[in-house]
Every structure is written in structure tokens, then in C-alpha cells.
Design a protein around this motif. Structure first.
Motif, PDB file in Angstrom:
ATOM      1  N   LEU A   1       0.839  -1.200   0.000  1.00 54.81           N
ATOM      2  CA  LEU A   1       0.000   0.000   0.000  1.00 54.81           C
ATOM      3  C   LEU A   1       0.870   1.245   0.000  1.00 54.81           C
ATOM      4  O   LEU A   1       0.617   2.202  -0.751  1.00 54.81           O
ATOM      5  CB  LEU A   1      -0.915  -0.007   1.226  1.00 54.81           C
ATOM      6  CG  LEU A   1      -1.708   1.287   1.477  1.00 54.81           C
ATOM      7  CD1 LEU A   1      -2.678   1.557   0.335  1.00 54.81           C
ATOM      8  CD2 LEU A   1      -2.457   1.189   2.804  1.00 54.81           C
ATOM      9  N   ALA A   2       1.917   1.242   0.835  1.00 57.61           N
ATOM     10  CA  ALA A   2       2.826   2.388   0.891  1.00 57.61           C
ATOM     11  C   ALA A   2       3.473   2.630  -0.468  1.00 57.61           C
ATOM     12  O   ALA A   2       3.590   3.777  -0.918  1.00 57.61           O
ATOM     13  CB  ALA A   2       3.897   2.163   1.964  1.00 57.61           C
ATOM     14  N   VAL A   3       3.876   1.552  -1.152  1.00 52.35           N
ATOM     15  CA  VAL A   3       4.498   1.678  -2.478  1.00 52.35           C
ATOM     16  C   VAL A   3       3.508   2.276  -3.473  1.00 52.35           C
ATOM     17  O   VAL A   3       3.861   3.141  -4.282  1.00 52.35           O
ATOM     18  CB  VAL A   3       5.006   0.308  -2.968  1.00 52.35           C
ATOM     19  CG1 VAL A   3       5.416   0.387  -4.439  1.00 52.35           C
ATOM     20  CG2 VAL A   3       6.178  -0.162  -2.123  1.00 52.35           C
ATOM     21  N   SER A   4       2.253   1.840  -3.406  1.00 50.32           N
ATOM     22  CA  SER A   4       1.236   2.368  -4.319  1.00 50.32           C
ATOM     23  C   SER A   4       1.059   3.871  -4.123  1.00 50.32           C
ATOM     24  O   SER A   4       0.944   4.626  -5.098  1.00 50.32           O
ATOM     25  CB  SER A   4      -0.098   1.652  -4.092  1.00 50.32           C
ATOM     26  OG  SER A   4      -0.012   0.293  -4.438  1.00 50.32           O
ATOM     27  N   ILE A   5       1.034   4.317  -2.871  1.00 50.82           N
ATOM     28  CA  ILE A   5       0.848   5.747  -2.599  1.00 50.82           C
ATOM     29  C   ILE A   5       2.080   6.539  -3.023  1.00 50.82           C
ATOM     30  O   ILE A   5       1.969   7.651  -3.558  1.00 50.82           O
ATOM     31  CB  ILE A   5       0.531   5.963  -1.104  1.00 50.82           C
ATOM     32  CG1 ILE A   5      -0.816   5.306  -0.772  1.00 50.82           C
ATOM     33  CG2 ILE A   5       0.496   7.444  -0.770  1.00 50.82           C
ATOM     34  CD1 ILE A   5      -1.188   5.357   0.686  1.00 50.82           C
ATOM     35  N   ILE A   6       3.273   5.964  -2.832  1.00 48.51           N
ATOM     36  CA  ILE A   6       4.496   6.627  -3.295  1.00 48.51           C
ATOM     37  C   ILE A   6       4.448   6.796  -4.810  1.00 48.51           C
ATOM     38  O   ILE A   6       4.816   7.846  -5.352  1.00 48.51           O
ATOM     39  CB  ILE A   6       5.742   5.823  -2.865  1.00 48.51           C
ATOM     40  CG1 ILE A   6       5.935   5.942  -1.345  1.00 48.51           C
ATOM     41  CG2 ILE A   6       6.993   6.332  -3.581  1.00 48.51           C
ATOM     42  CD1 ILE A   6       6.975   4.994  -0.797  1.00 48.51           C
ATOM     43  N   ASN A   7       3.983   5.762  -5.518  1.00 47.07           N
ATOM     44  CA  ASN A   7       3.870   5.849  -6.986  1.00 47.07           C
ATOM     45  C   ASN A   7       2.888   6.934  -7.395  1.00 47.07           C
ATOM     46  O   ASN A   7       3.099   7.650  -8.385  1.00 47.07           O
ATOM     47  CB  ASN A   7       3.443   4.507  -7.564  1.00 47.07           C
ATOM     48  CG  ASN A   7       4.558   3.480  -7.559  1.00 47.07           C
ATOM     49  OD1 ASN A   7       5.727   3.840  -7.529  1.00 47.07           O
ATOM     50  ND2 ASN A   7       4.201   2.208  -7.569  1.00 47.07           N
ATOM     51  N   ILE A   8       1.802   7.066  -6.636  1.00 47.81           N
ATOM     52  CA  ILE A   8       0.828   8.120  -6.924  1.00 47.81           C
ATOM     53  C   ILE A   8       1.454   9.500  -6.745  1.00 47.81           C
ATOM     54  O   ILE A   8       1.291  10.390  -7.570  1.00 47.81           O
ATOM     55  CB  ILE A   8      -0.412   7.955  -6.021  1.00 47.81           C
ATOM     56  CG1 ILE A   8      -1.247   6.764  -6.498  1.00 47.81           C
ATOM     57  CG2 ILE A   8      -1.255   9.231  -6.012  1.00 47.81           C
ATOM     58  CD1 ILE A   8      -2.368   6.389  -5.556  1.00 47.81           C
ATOM     59  N   LYS A   9       2.219   9.667  -5.667  1.00 51.26           N
ATOM     60  CA  LYS A   9       2.875  10.955  -5.435  1.00 51.26           C
ATOM     61  C   LYS A   9       3.906  11.248  -6.522  1.00 51.26           C
ATOM     62  O   LYS A   9       4.066  12.388  -6.960  1.00 51.26           O
ATOM     63  CB  LYS A   9       3.557  10.965  -4.060  1.00 51.26           C
ATOM     64  CG  LYS A   9       2.596  11.039  -2.897  1.00 51.26           C
ATOM     65  CD  LYS A   9       1.659  12.219  -2.995  1.00 51.26           C
ATOM     66  CE  LYS A   9       2.359  13.554  -2.912  1.00 51.26           C
ATOM     67  NZ  LYS A   9       1.416  14.691  -3.086  1.00 51.26           N
ATOM     68  N   ARG A  10       4.615  10.196  -6.961  1.00 46.67           N
ATOM     69  CA  ARG A  10       5.607  10.392  -8.018  1.00 46.67           C
ATOM     70  C   ARG A  10       4.919  10.845  -9.304  1.00 46.67           C
ATOM     71  O   ARG A  10       5.395  11.743 -10.002  1.00 46.67           O
ATOM     72  CB  ARG A  10       6.382   9.097  -8.242  1.00 46.67           C
ATOM     73  CG  ARG A  10       7.526   9.241  -9.248  1.00 46.67           C
ATOM     74  CD  ARG A  10       8.296   7.943  -9.375  1.00 46.67           C
ATOM     75  NE  ARG A  10       8.978   7.617  -8.136  1.00 46.67           N
ATOM     76  CZ  ARG A  10       8.792   6.485  -7.461  1.00 46.67           C
ATOM     77  NH1 ARG A  10       7.947   5.574  -7.909  1.00 46.67           N
ATOM     78  NH2 ARG A  10       9.451   6.258  -6.348  1.00 46.67           N
ATOM     79  N   ALA A  11       3.786  10.209  -9.599  1.00 45.28           N
ATOM     80  CA  ALA A  11       3.036  10.600 -10.798  1.00 45.28           C
ATOM     81  C   ALA A  11       2.551  12.044 -10.684  1.00 45.28           C
ATOM     82  O   ALA A  11       2.575  12.806 -11.652  1.00 45.28           O
ATOM     83  CB  ALA A  11       1.863   9.654 -11.015  1.00 45.28           C
ATOM     84  N   ASN A  12       2.113  12.443  -9.481  1.00 42.79           N
ATOM     85  CA  ASN A  12       1.653  13.818  -9.287  1.00 42.79           C
ATOM     86  C   ASN A  12       2.788  14.821  -9.433  1.00 42.79           C
ATOM     87  O   ASN A  12       2.592  15.942  -9.902  1.00 42.79           O
ATOM     88  CB  ASN A  12       1.011  13.962  -7.900  1.00 42.79           C
ATOM     89  CG  ASN A  12      -0.428  13.533  -7.896  1.00 42.79           C
ATOM     90  OD1 ASN A  12      -1.058  13.437  -8.936  1.00 42.79           O
ATOM     91  ND2 ASN A  12      -0.977  13.254  -6.728  1.00 42.79           N
ATOM     92  N   ARG A  13       3.996  14.405  -9.026  1.00 45.77           N
ATOM     93  CA  ARG A  13       5.143  15.287  -9.185  1.00 45.77           C
ATOM     94  C   ARG A  13       5.419  15.543 -10.657  1.00 45.77           C
ATOM     95  O   ARG A  13       5.708  16.661 -11.074  1.00 45.77           O
ATOM     96  CB  ARG A  13       6.366  14.677  -8.502  1.00 45.77           C
ATOM     97  CG  ARG A  13       7.582  15.601  -8.496  1.00 45.77           C
ATOM     98  CD  ARG A  13       8.617  15.169  -7.466  1.00 45.77           C
ATOM     99  NE  ARG A  13       9.100  13.825  -7.710  1.00 45.77           N
ATOM    100  CZ  ARG A  13       8.847  12.774  -6.924  1.00 45.77           C
ATOM    101  NH1 ARG A  13       8.094  12.924  -5.859  1.00 45.77           N
ATOM    102  NH2 ARG A  13       9.341  11.582  -7.209  1.00 45.77           N
ATOM    103  N   HIS A  14       5.329  14.472 -11.470  1.00 52.46           N
ATOM    104  CA  HIS A  14       5.495  14.640 -12.918  1.00 52.46           C
ATOM    105  C   HIS A  14       4.398  15.548 -13.480  1.00 52.46           C
ATOM    106  O   HIS A  14       4.639  16.347 -14.380  1.00 52.46           O
ATOM    107  CB  HIS A  14       5.449  13.288 -13.622  1.00 52.46           C
ATOM    108  CG  HIS A  14       6.601  12.392 -13.284  1.00 52.46           C
ATOM    109  ND1 HIS A  14       7.866  12.871 -13.084  1.00 52.46           N
ATOM    110  CD2 HIS A  14       6.681  11.043 -13.107  1.00 52.46           C
ATOM    111  CE1 HIS A  14       8.692  11.884 -12.812  1.00 52.46           C
ATOM    112  NE2 HIS A  14       7.990  10.747 -12.817  1.00 52.46           N
TER     113      HIS A  14
END
Length: 409
Positions: free
Chosen positions: A128-141
Motif C-alpha cells: 500500500l505504501a508503495v502504491s501511494i508513493i507511486n501516486i505521489k511520483r506521478a503527481n510530481r510529474h
């Protein structure tokens, strides 16, 4: 650390998830809606995680409706106006959950400052933590893309043909229909696709671009749908293009290059709105606007059995044809002046004989070639004035072995 607020009413789920999330985020927990509203105001988190996995659909819609009202109140109070909130809704395995709750999720998506993501409950809190990190990374892009994209994507042209194209883009920008953009290579099909996105109401969501010609058939599913941890050796949980484009725009460039084996997989997503990550048995849903581009009309490819006709009908509700540069020669001075200002600190001036030479050329590489020609002229010129002799066309260069190219007369 980024601040994350976790709303959960099932006390048995809180501790393991908080332990996993605390490795990456500053976590606060709210157990009821009053505490949620108070903590939002006090902590001002950038990520909201709603744990609805243990709630039946009927009770979830009540929670989602109340959450919407809390968010709207925040918006009116301007407490959340400085940046977007990533709102992650975590649901259980009930197959009817999304069907029941989708209208309420859709209502949340209408709130201007909220980026909504719906994910299944992870059995492993670290996943779950990895999924949320990926979401934040996508938002940064996404934030980077917003900063680099102006409110008005610069489509330059005053010819009749280009005024028609620009009018089409403005008309289609807010519609949900899939759009097919056709035109020769170098005409600016991706620029038109970006304008469709940034000129419309999806501009605060992701614009995700994939070039179908560069995706090997064996990697299509992982690139398009994402992967689950353990799907193959060393595989980690990763969002695919469709998940990244949720609520935004998915741009498939050179869609005519998509393999026949990959086409039915894309068709199924377009027909059902559902996809499965590689290695994940559970379906996911995504709402995105599909924009495709091709230098070869897919209708012609379908006639040669190189493209599925049923997929053509799915991707081409609306069609925009970008004219080649030789058919809008009156736009060449405008484009050339634009590229001059882009490639030189001090504005270069184009002399009339240079403009005459540019306008007389047939431009097989279209606007992309014009950009290259002007870049070359600016790089080789120190006077600030570009004459006809400074204009060199690559298609007219003569290459002999390893010798330097010579410009033909």
C-alpha cells in the motif's frame, strides 16, 4: 516528510498500515468524520487515505457523500487552494462496491483541488505504501508538466486550414469522445493532443503520452496496465499508463504501429473501462479521455488487415486532420519567427530572401524540419540577420562517404 491523513473506522487495520506508511510519510489518523474535518484544518495534509475496505457499499456512499461536503467546505474556506490533494480511496473485494459507489467517486472528482485515486485494499501494508508513493511520483510529474505547459498551448498558424484545426480543438476540448489526430510526420499531432488536454477541463489531471511504435509486444501489458509485485522476477508494484491517466488524457502516438496481438487488449479496456495489472487477478477501473495519432489513416490499415476495424470505431468518434506545412505556406513566416525567438537570446531577423526560400521549399519533414532548419541557421549566424544563404535544407545535402555534407545549389 509529506503529511498523510488516514481515515479508518476499522481499528484492527490501523496499526499495521500506520507502521508501514510512517516509513515514508508523517501520518495522522482520524476515526470519524468530525475528527477528519478537524485534522484536515489543523494538519493540512497533502495526501488523504480513506480506508473503506471493511465497509459495505451502502455505508461507503454515506461516508463518501460526507467527505465531499467536507472537501467543498475546505474549498470555500480556501484552506486547500495552494496545491492539490491526492485523495486515495481504498476499497475491499466486493465486486459491487465500485458499481454502487462510482457516482459518489465521480462527484469527488468534480472538486477542483482533488486528484482522486481508487485502489483495492492491499493485503500487505508495505505494498500500500508503495502504491501511494507511486501516486505521489506521478503527481510530481504532473506538476512539472503544468509548470512547463502554458495555459495556451502555442499552436501557431493563421491560415484557413489551421484556423479550422484550432476551432476543432477548442470545440472538442471539453468533450468525452475519443479523438483521432491524423497527419504526416512532423505536422504537430502531439501538440494538438496536448492542446485538447490543456484547453479543456482535464487540464488539472494527467496527460500521459505513449508512442506505440516504441513498445515491444511483450511489454505492452506492463506499460499500459502496470504490474503487481511478483508478476515476474524482480517485479514491483507499478502503475501503468491507463492508471496514471485516470481522469485525464491518454495519448497514444503512432497507434497504427500497435501490434495486432495488442489491439484487442486495448479494445477491451475501451469497451469495459476495466483493466488488470500484470500479475493481478482483480480488475481495476479508469476513466480517461483517449486521444490517438497516426501518420497513416487507420481506415487504410484496416483495409489491409493491419488494424482492427472495430478498434478504429472506438478511437475515432472525432477526427482532426493536421495539414502538411506545404499546404499552409502562409504560416511559414509566423513559425519561422517563433523558432528564431526560441533559438536565439536576441531576436534574429529573417530577411525577405530567406523567407522566400523557406516558402518555396516543399517541406517533406513539415514543421519539425522547419524547426531544425531555423535552429541550424541561428547556430551558424552571429550577425542577427538570416539571409537565404543561411538557410540549409537537410534533404538537399549530399553525403559522400565520411566527408562533410555539402549544400546543393
Amino acid at each position: 516528510m509529506k503529511k498523510l491523513l488516514y481515515f479508518e473506522q476499522d481499528s484492527s487495520r490501523i496499526r499495521p498500515i500506520v507502521v508501514a506508511l510512517s516509513k515514508h510519510f508523517e501520518v495522522s489518523v482520524a476515526g470519524d468524520l468530525l475528527e477528519l474535518a478537524a485534522t484536515l484544518r489543523q494538519k493540512e495534509p497533502r495526501i488523504l487515505l480513506f480506508g473503506l475496505a471493511s465497509l459495505p457499499g451502502a455505508f461507503s456512499i454515506h461516508i463518501l457523500d460526507r467527505i465531499k461536503q467536507i472537501m467543498l467546505n475546505l474549498h470555500e474556506e480556501k484552506l486547500a487552494s495552494r496545491s492539490a490533494l491526492s485523495v486515495v480511496v481504498m476499497h475491499g473485494d466486493d465486486s459491487r462496491w465500485q458499481q454502487i459507489c462510482e457516482p459518489y467517486i465521480a462527484a469527488l472528482r468534480e472538486i477542483p483541488f482533488c486528484d482522486i485515486y481508487v485502489i483495492p485494499a492491499a493485503t500487505n501494508p508495505d505494498e500500500l505504501a508503495v502504491s501511494i508513493i507511486n501516486i505521489k511520483r506521478a503527481n510530481r510529474h504532473l506538476r512539472t508538466a503544468r509548470m512547463s505547459a502554458t495555459a495556451e498551448v502555442p499552436i501557431i498558424g493563421n491560415s484557413t486550414k489551421m484556423r479550422h484545426v484550432i476551432e476543432q480543438i477548442r470545440t472538442y476540448a471539453d468533450k468525452h469522445h475519443p479523438v483521432l489526430i491524423v497527419g504526416e510526420t512532423g505536422t504537430g499531432k502531439e501538440l494538438a493532443a496536448r492542446a485538447l488536454h490543456f484547453w479543456g477541463k482535464r487540464s488539472h489531471h494527467h496527460f500521459v503520452a505513449l508512442n506505440c511504435a516504441t513498445i515491444p509486444e511483450t511489454l505492452f501489458e506492463s506499460e499500459m496496465f502496470g504490474t503487481e509485485r511478483g508478476a515476474y522476477t524482480d517485479a514491483s508494484t507499478r502503475m501503468g499508463a491507463i492508471e496514471q491517466a485516470d481522469n485525464g488524457t491518454l495519448f497514444l502516438d503512432e497507434i497504427g504501429s500497435l501490434s495486432l496481438a495488442s489491439q484487442p487488449r486495448l479494445l477491451r479496456v475501451l469497451e469495459t473501462g476495466e483493466y488488470r495489472r500484470l500479475g493481478d487477478p482483480h480488475p481495476h477501473s479508469a476513466q480517461f479521455r483517449l486521444v490517438s495519432a497516426s501518420c497513416i489513416n487507420p481506415i487504410d490499415l484496416a483495409a489491409k488487415n493491419k488494424f482492427r476495424s472495430d478498434l478504429v470505431y472506438r478511437i475515432a468518434d472525432l477526427v482532426i486532420e493536421i495539414p502538411p506545412l506545404r499546404h499552409r505556406a502562409e504560416d511559414i513566416p509566423l513559425l519561422a519567427a517563433h523558432f528564431c525567438s526560441h533559438f536565439s537570446k536576441d531576436a534574429f531577423s529573417l530577411e525577405q530572401n530567406a523567407l522566400d526560400k523557406l516558402c518555396a521549399y516543399h517541406w517533406p519533414g513539415n514543421v519539425r524540419e522547419l524547426r531544425s532548419v531555423i535552429a541550424r541557421a541561428c547556430a551558424n549566424n552571429s550577425t542577427g540577420r538570416i539571409f537565404a544563404d543561411d538557410i540549409q535544407f537537410l534533404y538537399q545535402w549530399k553525403f559522400e562517404g565520411n566527408s562533410q555534407p555539402e549544400v546543393s545549389a
